[in-house]
Write an enzyme that holds these catalytic residues in place. Structure first.
Site, PDB file in Angstrom:
ATOM      1  N   SER A 145       0.860  -1.196   0.000  1.00 56.13           N
ATOM      2  CA  SER A 145       0.000   0.000   0.000  1.00 56.13           C
ATOM      3  C   SER A 145       0.892   1.240   0.000  1.00 56.13           C
ATOM      4  O   SER A 145       2.059   1.171   0.417  1.00 56.13           O
ATOM      5  CB  SER A 145      -0.859  -0.005   1.263  1.00 56.13           C
ATOM      6  OG  SER A 145      -1.526   1.234   1.424  1.00 56.13           O
ATOM      7  N   TYR A 158      -1.738  -1.331  10.413  1.00 57.17           N
ATOM      8  CA  TYR A 158      -1.940  -1.451   8.961  1.00 57.17           C
ATOM      9  C   TYR A 158      -0.696  -0.931   8.229  1.00 57.17           C
ATOM     10  O   TYR A 158      -0.126  -1.621   7.376  1.00 57.17           O
ATOM     11  CB  TYR A 158      -3.195  -0.695   8.529  1.00 57.17           C
ATOM     12  CG  TYR A 158      -3.479  -0.851   7.051  1.00 57.17           C
ATOM     13  CD1 TYR A 158      -4.010  -2.038   6.557  1.00 57.17           C
ATOM     14  CD2 TYR A 158      -3.186   0.173   6.144  1.00 57.17           C
ATOM     15  CE1 TYR A 158      -4.248  -2.207   5.190  1.00 57.17           C
ATOM     16  CE2 TYR A 158      -3.424   0.013   4.783  1.00 57.17           C
ATOM     17  CZ  TYR A 158      -3.958  -1.176   4.311  1.00 57.17           C
ATOM     18  OH  TYR A 158      -4.178  -1.343   2.966  1.00 57.17           O
TER      19      TYR A 158
END
Ligand SMILES: NC(=O)c1ccc[n+]([C@@H]2O[C@H](COP(=O)([O-])OP(=O)(O)OC[C@H]3O[C@@H](n4cnc5c(N)ncnc54)[C@H](OP(=O)(O)O)[C@@H]3O)[C@@H](O)[C@H]2O)c1
Length: 263
Positions: A145, A158
């Site tokens: 990401s 995350y």
């Protein structure tokens, strides 16, 4: 790699994984797909079969250190894999209240352990594939990401989980080059999926999953080390990450947090 014919995708029951499966589905293509939700996984498998693909679809928890390698071995036995996309992942909202330890452990289990459980057995199998001339034995794609470039308050585990698999994949690329195995790390910005649908804050340059998949496919065909997009957000995130934390911390403290109800 160009024109992969045997493709394994984790987290194919929704979002980016679903769009990837449907983009690759075609006559003569074998797809091995996993998800957690049986009905959603089967619906994607049915759509891919309708496009002419041969599909093996199962519900397998990516964090399951026995079931995941067993699924990969079954898929490879049915048709030797060309491309393995470790896409399954989760995030968690904190509503600005701070992340608890259980949330953090769950995210690391799925996003880090799950990627290792997918990639390591796949690499072992790809290494055994005979190699024709200089053609690649296969390709590994790891979905990280743009959140991998900097720790954001409100998405601690995350960001950390994505940083771990991004860096792991970068190293793996160098290690596997001489064995004819390509490795790409995919770093999307905001993509419209189940993961982002509960976000109440502005998501700059939000794109739909089909557009993201076109960019990912092109990058994989060209064996790009890092497929980071959209490029304007990737540039900004890289710039912010390069600045001293003392300059950027005050800004990050003010950013809105993912809602506690969002997954
Ligand atoms: N959307 C974004 O803006 C964005 C940005 C950057 C990176 N990413 C990454 O892209 C990947 C795909 O996310 P998405 O946006 O497409 O989200 P999504 O629509 O929520 O899809 C996530 C997929 O992962 C599967 N999954 C979740 N936990 C799993 C587990 N424990 N074992 C096996 N499969 C599991 C889900 O299965 P079920 O549907 O069965 O629950 C689903 O198929 C993730 O790694 C995510 O971190 C997304």
């Amino acid at each position: 790699m160009r024109d992969p014919k045997s493709i394994l995708i984790t987290g194919a029951s929704s979002g980016i994984g679903e769009a990837l499966a449907e983009a690759y589905a075609a006559p003569g293509v074998f797809l091995a797909l996993t998800g957690r939700d049986a009905a959603r996984t089967e619906a994607v498998a049915a759509a891919c079969r309708a496009q002419g693909a041969d599909v093996l679809a199962e519900t397998v928890g990516a964090e399951d250190t026995a079931a995941m390698p067993a699924f990969i071995a079954r898929a490879h036995a049915r048709r030797p894999l060309d491309l393995v996309i470790a896409n399954a992942g989760i995030s968690a909202g904190t509503g600005g209240k701070g992340e608890n330890a259980a949330q953090a452990r769950r995210i690391f289990d799925v996003n880090v352990q799950g990627v290792v459980n997918t990639v390591s057995p796949a690499v072992e199998l790809l290494m055994q594939k005979p190699r024709a001339d200089a053609a690649p034995r296969g390709q590994i794609a790891i979905v990280a990401s743009l959140a991998a470039f900097r720790g954001f308050p409100g998405a601690l585990a995350y960001c950390a989980s994505k940083a771990a698999v991004k860096v792991w994949g970068e190293g793996l690329r160098g290690e596997l080059h001489r064995h004819g195995i390509e490795v790409s790390v995919i770093c999307p910005g905001y993509v419209r999926t189940r993961m982002t649908e509960g976000n109440t804050f502005p998501m700059p340059l939000l794109m739909d999953a089909n557009r993201a998949v076109r960019i990912i496919r092109r990058g994989l065909e060209r064996n790009r080390a890092r497929i980071a997009f959209p490029w304007r957000l990737a540039f900004l995130v890289n710039l912010i990450a390069a600045l001293p934390p003392g300059w950027t911390d005050p800004l990050f403290r003010k950013l809105p947090k993912k809602s506690a109800a969002a997954s």
